[in-house]
Structure formats: structure tokens, C-alpha cells
Design an enzyme around this catalytic site. Structure first.
Site, PDB file in Angstrom:
ATOM      1  N   TYR A 185       0.840  -1.214   0.000  1.00  0.00           N
ATOM      2  CA  TYR A 185       0.000   0.000   0.000  1.00  0.00           C
ATOM      3  C   TYR A 185       0.866   1.251   0.000  1.00  0.00           C
ATOM      4  CZ  TYR A 185      -3.163   3.430   2.391  1.00  0.00           C
ATOM      5  OH  TYR A 185      -3.895   4.525   2.787  1.00  0.00           O
ATOM      6  N   ASN A 214      -4.212   8.977  10.534  1.00  0.00           N
ATOM      7  CA  ASN A 214      -5.255   8.351  11.353  1.00  0.00           C
ATOM      8  C   ASN A 214      -6.419   9.280  11.702  1.00  0.00           C
ATOM      9  OD1 ASN A 214      -2.606   6.730  11.779  1.00  0.00           O
ATOM     10  ND2 ASN A 214      -4.216   5.334  12.408  1.00  0.00           N
ATOM     11  N   VAL A 236      -8.384   0.092  13.231  1.00  0.00           N
ATOM     12  CA  VAL A 236      -8.420  -0.168  14.682  1.00  0.00           C
ATOM     13  C   VAL A 236      -9.645   0.419  15.390  1.00  0.00           C
ATOM     14  CG1 VAL A 236      -6.896   1.782  15.349  1.00  0.00           C
ATOM     15  CG2 VAL A 236      -7.005  -0.252  16.790  1.00  0.00           C
ATOM     16  N   VAL A 253      -2.330  -6.252  18.898  1.00  0.00           N
ATOM     17  CA  VAL A 253      -1.411  -6.893  17.964  1.00  0.00           C
ATOM     18  C   VAL A 253       0.033  -6.643  18.403  1.00  0.00           C
ATOM     19  CG1 VAL A 253      -0.584  -6.855  15.578  1.00  0.00           C
ATOM     20  CG2 VAL A 253      -3.039  -6.751  16.048  1.00  0.00           C
ATOM     21  N   GLY A 255       1.640  -6.831  21.083  1.00  0.00           N
ATOM     22  CA  GLY A 255       1.854  -6.088  22.322  1.00  0.00           C
ATOM     23  C   GLY A 255       1.255  -4.681  22.363  1.00  0.00           C
TER      24      GLY A 255
HETATM   25  P1  NAD Z   1     -12.933   4.475   2.678  1.00  0.00           P
HETATM   26  O1  NAD Z   1     -12.606   3.079   2.331  1.00  0.00           O
HETATM   27  O2  NAD Z   1     -14.019   4.721   3.663  1.00  0.00           O
HETATM   28  O3  NAD Z   1     -13.303   5.284   1.342  1.00  0.00           O
HETATM   29  C1  NAD Z   1     -12.814   4.958   0.065  1.00  0.00           C
HETATM   30  C2  NAD Z   1     -13.990   4.964  -0.900  1.00  0.00           C
HETATM   31  O4  NAD Z   1     -13.515   4.758  -2.227  1.00  0.00           O
HETATM   32  C3  NAD Z   1     -14.992   3.832  -0.618  1.00  0.00           C
HETATM   33  O5  NAD Z   1     -16.308   4.349  -0.450  1.00  0.00           O
HETATM   34  C4  NAD Z   1     -14.897   2.940  -1.844  1.00  0.00           C
HETATM   35  O6  NAD Z   1     -16.141   2.340  -2.208  1.00  0.00           O
HETATM   36  C5  NAD Z   1     -14.421   3.924  -2.910  1.00  0.00           C
HETATM   37  N1  NAD Z   1     -13.730   3.235  -4.000  1.00  0.00           N
HETATM   38  C6  NAD Z   1     -12.664   2.399  -3.896  1.00  0.00           C
HETATM   39  N2  NAD Z   1     -12.329   1.929  -5.103  1.00  0.00           N
HETATM   40  C7  NAD Z   1     -13.189   2.482  -5.995  1.00  0.00           C
HETATM   41  C8  NAD Z   1     -13.343   2.366  -7.401  1.00  0.00           C
HETATM   42  N3  NAD Z   1     -12.543   1.563  -8.131  1.00  0.00           N
HETATM   43  N4  NAD Z   1     -14.317   3.076  -8.001  1.00  0.00           N
HETATM   44  C9  NAD Z   1     -15.139   3.868  -7.270  1.00  0.00           C
HETATM   45  N5  NAD Z   1     -15.046   4.008  -5.933  1.00  0.00           N
HETATM   46  C10 NAD Z   1     -14.080   3.325  -5.302  1.00  0.00           C
HETATM   47  O7  NAD Z   1     -11.579   5.178   3.167  1.00  0.00           O
HETATM   48  P2  NAD Z   1     -11.304   6.632   3.781  1.00  0.00           P
HETATM   49  O8  NAD Z   1     -10.829   6.468   5.168  1.00  0.00           O
HETATM   50  O9  NAD Z   1     -12.449   7.541   3.502  1.00  0.00           O
HETATM   51  O10 NAD Z   1     -10.030   7.066   2.922  1.00  0.00           O
HETATM   52  C11 NAD Z   1     -10.091   7.908   1.783  1.00  0.00           C
HETATM   53  C12 NAD Z   1      -8.672   8.138   1.247  1.00  0.00           C
HETATM   54  O11 NAD Z   1      -7.836   8.678   2.274  1.00  0.00           O
HETATM   55  C13 NAD Z   1      -7.970   6.893   0.727  1.00  0.00           C
HETATM   56  O12 NAD Z   1      -7.228   7.216  -0.417  1.00  0.00           O
HETATM   57  C14 NAD Z   1      -7.021   6.510   1.845  1.00  0.00           C
HETATM   58  O13 NAD Z   1      -5.889   5.829   1.364  1.00  0.00           O
HETATM   59  C15 NAD Z   1      -6.668   7.874   2.415  1.00  0.00           C
HETATM   60  N6  NAD Z   1      -6.267   7.767   3.841  1.00  0.00           N
HETATM   61  C16 NAD Z   1      -7.187   7.775   4.850  1.00  0.00           C
HETATM   62  C17 NAD Z   1      -6.760   7.691   6.164  1.00  0.00           C
HETATM   63  C18 NAD Z   1      -7.693   7.784   7.330  1.00  0.00           C
HETATM   64  O14 NAD Z   1      -7.199   8.067   8.415  1.00  0.00           O
HETATM   65  N7  NAD Z   1      -9.002   7.597   7.207  1.00  0.00           N
HETATM   66  C19 NAD Z   1      -5.411   7.550   6.460  1.00  0.00           C
HETATM   67  C20 NAD Z   1      -4.498   7.507   5.411  1.00  0.00           C
HETATM   68  C21 NAD Z   1      -4.943   7.632   4.111  1.00  0.00           C
HETATM   69  N1  UDP Z   2      -4.429  -2.992  15.851  1.00  0.00           N
HETATM   70  C1  UDP Z   2      -4.612  -3.766  17.008  1.00  0.00           C
HETATM   71  N2  UDP Z   2      -5.786  -4.444  17.189  1.00  0.00           N
HETATM   72  C2  UDP Z   2      -6.807  -4.393  16.277  1.00  0.00           C
HETATM   73  C3  UDP Z   2      -6.629  -3.603  15.111  1.00  0.00           C
HETATM   74  C4  UDP Z   2      -5.428  -2.920  14.925  1.00  0.00           C
HETATM   75  O1  UDP Z   2      -3.708  -3.847  17.858  1.00  0.00           O
HETATM   76  O2  UDP Z   2      -7.857  -5.018  16.524  1.00  0.00           O
HETATM   77  C5  UDP Z   2      -3.188  -2.192  15.679  1.00  0.00           C
HETATM   78  C6  UDP Z   2      -2.422  -2.373  14.376  1.00  0.00           C
HETATM   79  O3  UDP Z   2      -1.534  -3.467  14.450  1.00  0.00           O
HETATM   80  C7  UDP Z   2      -1.691  -1.041  14.252  1.00  0.00           C
HETATM   81  C8  UDP Z   2      -2.667  -0.042  14.879  1.00  0.00           C
HETATM   82  O4  UDP Z   2      -3.575  -0.820  15.666  1.00  0.00           O
HETATM   83  O5  UDP Z   2      -0.525  -1.070  15.055  1.00  0.00           O
HETATM   84  C9  UDP Z   2      -3.446   0.825  13.893  1.00  0.00           C
HETATM   85  O6  UDP Z   2      -4.071   0.012  12.951  1.00  0.00           O
HETATM   86  P1  UDP Z   2      -5.056   0.531  11.804  1.00  0.00           P
HETATM   87  O7  UDP Z   2      -5.653  -0.662  11.152  1.00  0.00           O
HETATM   88  O8  UDP Z   2      -6.031   1.519  12.319  1.00  0.00           O
HETATM   89  O9  UDP Z   2      -4.167   1.253  10.695  1.00  0.00           O
HETATM   90  P2  UDP Z   2      -2.716   1.906  10.557  1.00  0.00           P
HETATM   91  O10 UDP Z   2      -2.618   3.057  11.506  1.00  0.00           O
HETATM   92  O11 UDP Z   2      -1.704   0.833  10.866  1.00  0.00           O
HETATM   93  O12 UDP Z   2      -2.690   2.323   9.133  1.00  0.00           O
END
Ligand code: NAD
Ligand code: UDP
Length: 389
Positions: A185, A214, A236, A253, A255
Site C-alpha cells: 500500500y 489516522n 483499529v 497486535v 503487544g
Molecule cells: P474508505 O474506504 O471509507 O473510502 C474509500 C472509498 O472509495 C470507498 O467508499 C470505496 O467504495 C471507494 N472506492 C474504492 N475503489 C473504488 C473504485 N474503483 N471506483 C469507485 N469508488 C471506489 O476510506 P477513507 O478512510 O475515507 O479514505 C479515503 C482516502 O484517504 C484513501 O485514499 C485513503 O488511502 C486515504 N487515507 C485515509 C486515512 C484515514 O485516516 N481515514 C489515512 C491515510 C490515508
Molecule cells: N491494531 C490492534 N488491534 C486491532 C486492530 C489494529 O492492535 O484489533 C493495531 C495495528 O496493528 C496497528 C494499529 O492498531 O498497530 C493501527 O491500525 P489501523 O488498522 O487503524 O491502521 P494503521 O494506523 O496501521 O494504518
């Protein structure tokens, strides 16, 4: 007067209403961004996603006061010729679409790489060819591991900010070996960032890259067996919410020693709206968006969520509220972890004057109140059906 008339950018100029093609608008971040844009601006949203459950209240059908402001376009950007037309119709494209749950990175690495790199290519290309502005969502995971993580555990340099604070224009991207498929990723996101940046440098694409740290809050992911697959593993917040709703121990996970900074979705969305409405300040930049004041280990997060959930639900915590589990048991082979994520806030603060506001305890109270209200009855029903069958 319309909300548009009242809106000014950071330099005091009126903001003209935009048409925004929002890809992934039906997801967690997209749903909050759509809500905010509808409530506080006059921008028009072309909402693109394969599903719309999280924005149903805005699009199915649009309430009368939003007529003409938002439309839903159910399409998969992998293979749909309508995409280019929508990008052409818009002033700005925001791409949120991605596979972005860690449980998928090591178990579905091909889907992860295709989704985060290959499927994003046409979006970048159509924006570049049609001279349209792009806000692309990347991730804090492009930083990978901190430099300090390679020092011995008690080494004093680990305490020095330059060994862990993550800076957009200085920090390297440090990933594990290829067989640690967790990094599929991060690596795909890194390459699409480089491509967007190169389109800017060589072809003049107007872009902004967002690196969320996050972001959490209501509507994040799904509760397994209720509004998502029983065997699915969300991020998480939803994993721990699910455990609390079912009165089972939270799974730590390896610890629970990894550290994260959590930012409230509504704070983070304000940063995105500033980017949308201040192109001259946002174009050409990569922005960390997170809350450096909300750092916890995953173990501390589990403790805090257990306490807060007991308060909002009125249910006493379990005697043993957490259990340890190895990452290979929880995620399978090829998992690896980011050790620590402190965002440097200098650039976003300077360009957009943005700062996060909500302390972790407050955002967990709001979010777990929502989880309890939304899911408790459904979880009870699902558990009694499962035990009857
Ligand atoms: P999410 O999974 O809730 O939203 C992603 C949306 O994209 C989903 O509704 C999914 O159906 C849609 N999608 C995926 N593939 C598609 C396709 N081929 N065609 C049409 N729609 C499609 O995730 P999110 O948390 O809202 O994240 C949005 C963006 O932010 C992502 O790019 C993610 O990598 C990035 N991001 C989010 C976080 C966070 O803290 N939430 C952290 C790091 C990065
Ligand atoms: N994690 C955990 N228990 C769970 C789910 C996640 O200990 O049930 C941990 C995971 O290993 C990572 C952190 O929580 O260290 C955050 O995970 P998340 O899936 O939210 O995404 P990340 O911040 O790693 O992108």
C-alpha cells in the site's frame, strides 16, 4: 443570502462556487466532506463511488434544499468511460478512492497495488490533459518506519525529534522488504505521489497531495457482521468498537506498542475545505494532516476506549478487557507495522493556518456515543441469531 456570498478565502477574496468531482465520495472521509460542503458552502458535488450507504441522506434522493447541489454517480473507476466526462465537467477533482485497510495489504496485495496506483492513473491523466486541478489523497504511511526505529531500543537519540517527526519535504520513505507485503500500500501510494508531482513539474498539473494521519470518527469502516462482512477486519477504531459492542476483549497486535496520533475527522475536514478554497496556497504542496498532540500507543488507545465506552454505554468493563495476539495470528503472514507517526505541522500551518483542535478523549466520547447508538441493538440481534443457528 447564499452561503457562497458569505465565503471568503484566506486572503479576503470571495470564493466562487466550484463544481467538484469527488471520487470515493461514499467512503468515510468522502461522506464527511460531502456533508460539510453541503452545509456550509455553495459548491456542487459530483459524488462518484461504487456505493452510497454513507451519503444516502444526501443523495437518495437529495433533500429539496440540496437540489442541483449534489448528484451520485455509481461507477467503478477501474472501467467506466463516464469518468473522463465527469472530470471535464468539474473545476476540481478530489480522489479518495482506494483500498486502505491494513488487513488487505498483506492478504490482497494485488488489489491493493492496483487500487492505489493503477486505478488512480486515469484520474491523474484526465486532470492533467484537461487542465483541471487535482487534490489527491495519499497517506502518512508513505513515511513508513521512523529513522529512530533502527536504533537500539533504549538509545537516547530515539528521543530526538529529528529521529521521528515526519516532515513532508525532508523525511525519507522507509519500507520493509518485499515479502513484508504490508508495504504494498505505502509503496503504491508513494509511486502515485511521485507521478502526480512529476505531472506538476513536467506538464503544469495543479495538484495538492494530502497525507492523512489516522483520521477517525463516526462512519469509519464497518462493524463486522452488521454493515460489513463477518470475517472482515476494519481499521483499529472499528475493530475496538466491535469488541466493545460485543463485550469481548480488545485484541492487541504484537503487544500494542506501536504509536499513533489520532485526529478527529471534523477537524481534518476543515483542512480539506481550506485546500479546496485556497488553491493559490495549496497548489504544489504536500500536506500532513494530523494531530501531533493526540499520541498514544495502541495499548493506551484500548485502555482509553474501554473507559470511555463504559461511560457512554453504562456497561461495566470486562475483568480482562484486552488480550495479546501476534500479528501473524491477527493479520496473517507478511504483516509489518509503522512504529510511530508524529506529523510535522509547519507547512499546513504556514500555508493554510490550520491546526487540529479536538483532544483524543473528546473525540472518542463523541465517536463511541455514535457507535453505541448506531450499532448496539443490531449487534445484540446479530449475536442472538448467530447463537440460535
Ligand atoms: P474508505 O474506504 O471509507 O473510502 C474509500 C472509498 O472509495 C470507498 O467508499 C470505496 O467504495 C471507494 N472506492 C474504492 N475503489 C473504488 C473504485 N474503483 N471506483 C469507485 N469508488 C471506489 O476510506 P477513507 O478512510 O475515507 O479514505 C479515503 C482516502 O484517504 C484513501 O485514499 C485513503 O488511502 C486515504 N487515507 C485515509 C486515512 C484515514 O485516516 N481515514 C489515512 C491515510 C490515508
Ligand atoms: N491494531 C490492534 N488491534 C486491532 C486492530 C489494529 O492492535 O484489533 C493495531 C495495528 O496493528 C496497528 C494499529 O492498531 O498497530 C493501527 O491500525 P489501523 O488498522 O487503524 O491502521 P494503521 O494506523 O496501521 O494504518
Amino acid at each position: 443570502s447564499s452561503p457562497a456570498a458569505a465565503r471568503l478565502d484566506l486572503d479576503g477574496n470571495p470564493v466562487a462556487p466550484l463544481t467538484i468531482c469527488m471520487i470515493g465520495a461514499g467512503g468515510f472521509i468522502g461522506s464527511h466532506l460531502c456533508e460539510k460542503l453541503m452545509a456550509e458552502t455553495a459548491h456542487v458535488v459530483l459524488a462518484v463511488d461504487v456505493y452510497c450507504d454513507k451519503i444516502r441522506h444526501l443523495v437518495d434522493p437529495a433533500p429539496p434544499h440540496l437540489a442541483g447541489r449534489i448528484s451520485f454517480h455509481r461507477l467503478n473507476i477501474k472501467n467506466d468511460s463516464r469518468l473522463e466526462g465527469l472530470i471535464k465537467m468539474a473545476d476540481l477533482t478530489i480522489n479518495l478512492a482506494a483500498i486502505c485497510t491494513p488487513a488487505d495489504y498483506n492478504t490482497r496485495p494485488l488489489d491493493t497495488i492496483y487500487s492505489n496506483f493503477i486505478d488512480a492513473l486515469p484520474v491523474v491523466k484526465y486532470c492533467s490533459e484537461n487542465n483541471k486541478r487535482l487534490i489527491h489523497f495519499s497517506t502518512c504511511e508513505v513515511y513508513g518506519k521512523t529513522i529512530g526505529s533502527f536504533l537500539p531500543k533504549d538509545h537516547p537519540l530515539r528521543k530526538e525529534p529529528e529521529f521521528y517527526v515526519l516532515k513532508e519535504d525532508e523525511s525519507p520513505c522507509i519500507f520493509g522488504p518485499i515479502m513484508k507485503q504490508r508495504w504494498s500500500y505505502a509503496c503504491a501510494k508513494q509511486l502515485i505521489e511521485r507521478l502526480v508531482f512529476a505531472e506538476g513539474a513536467e506538464n503544469g498539473l495543479e495538484f495538492t497531495i494530502v497525507r492523512p494521519f489516522n483520521w477517525i470518527g463516526p462512519r469509519m469502516d464497518f462493524i463486522p457482521g452488521v454493515d460489513g462482512p463477518s470475517e472482515g477486519v476494519p481499521r483499529v477504531l472499528a475493530c475496538f468498537s466491535n469488541n466493545l459492542l460485543r463485550r469481548e476483549p480488545l485484541k492487541l497486535v504484537d503487544g500494542g506498542q506501536s504509536q499513533r496520533t489520532f485526529v478527529y475527522i471534523k477537524d481534518a475536514i476543515e483542512a480539506v475545505v481550506l485546500m479546496i478554497e485556497n488553491p493559490a496556497r495549496a497548489n504544489g504542496h504536500i500536506f500532513n494532516v494530523g494531530n501531533p498532540n493526540n499520541e498514544v500507543t495502541v495499548r493506551e488507545l484500548a485502555q482509553l476506549m474501554t473507559e470511555v465506552y463504559a461511560n457512554v454505554s453504562g456497561e461495566a468493563p470486562l475483568d480482562e478487557p484486552m488480550i495479546d495476539m501476534s500479528s501473524s495470528q491477527f493479520y496473517g503472514e507478511g504483516y509489518d507495522d509503522s512504529d510511530k507517526r508524529i506529523p510535522d505541522m509547519t507547512i499546513i500551518n504556514k500555508q493554510l493556518g490550520w491546526n487540529p483542535k479536538t483532544p483524543l478523549k473528546d473525540l472518542l466520547e463523541t465517536t463511541l456515543t455514535y457507535q453505541h447508538k448506531t450499532y448496539k441493538e443490531a449487534v445484540k440481534r446479530q449475536m442472538s441469531q448467530a447463537s440460535a443457528s
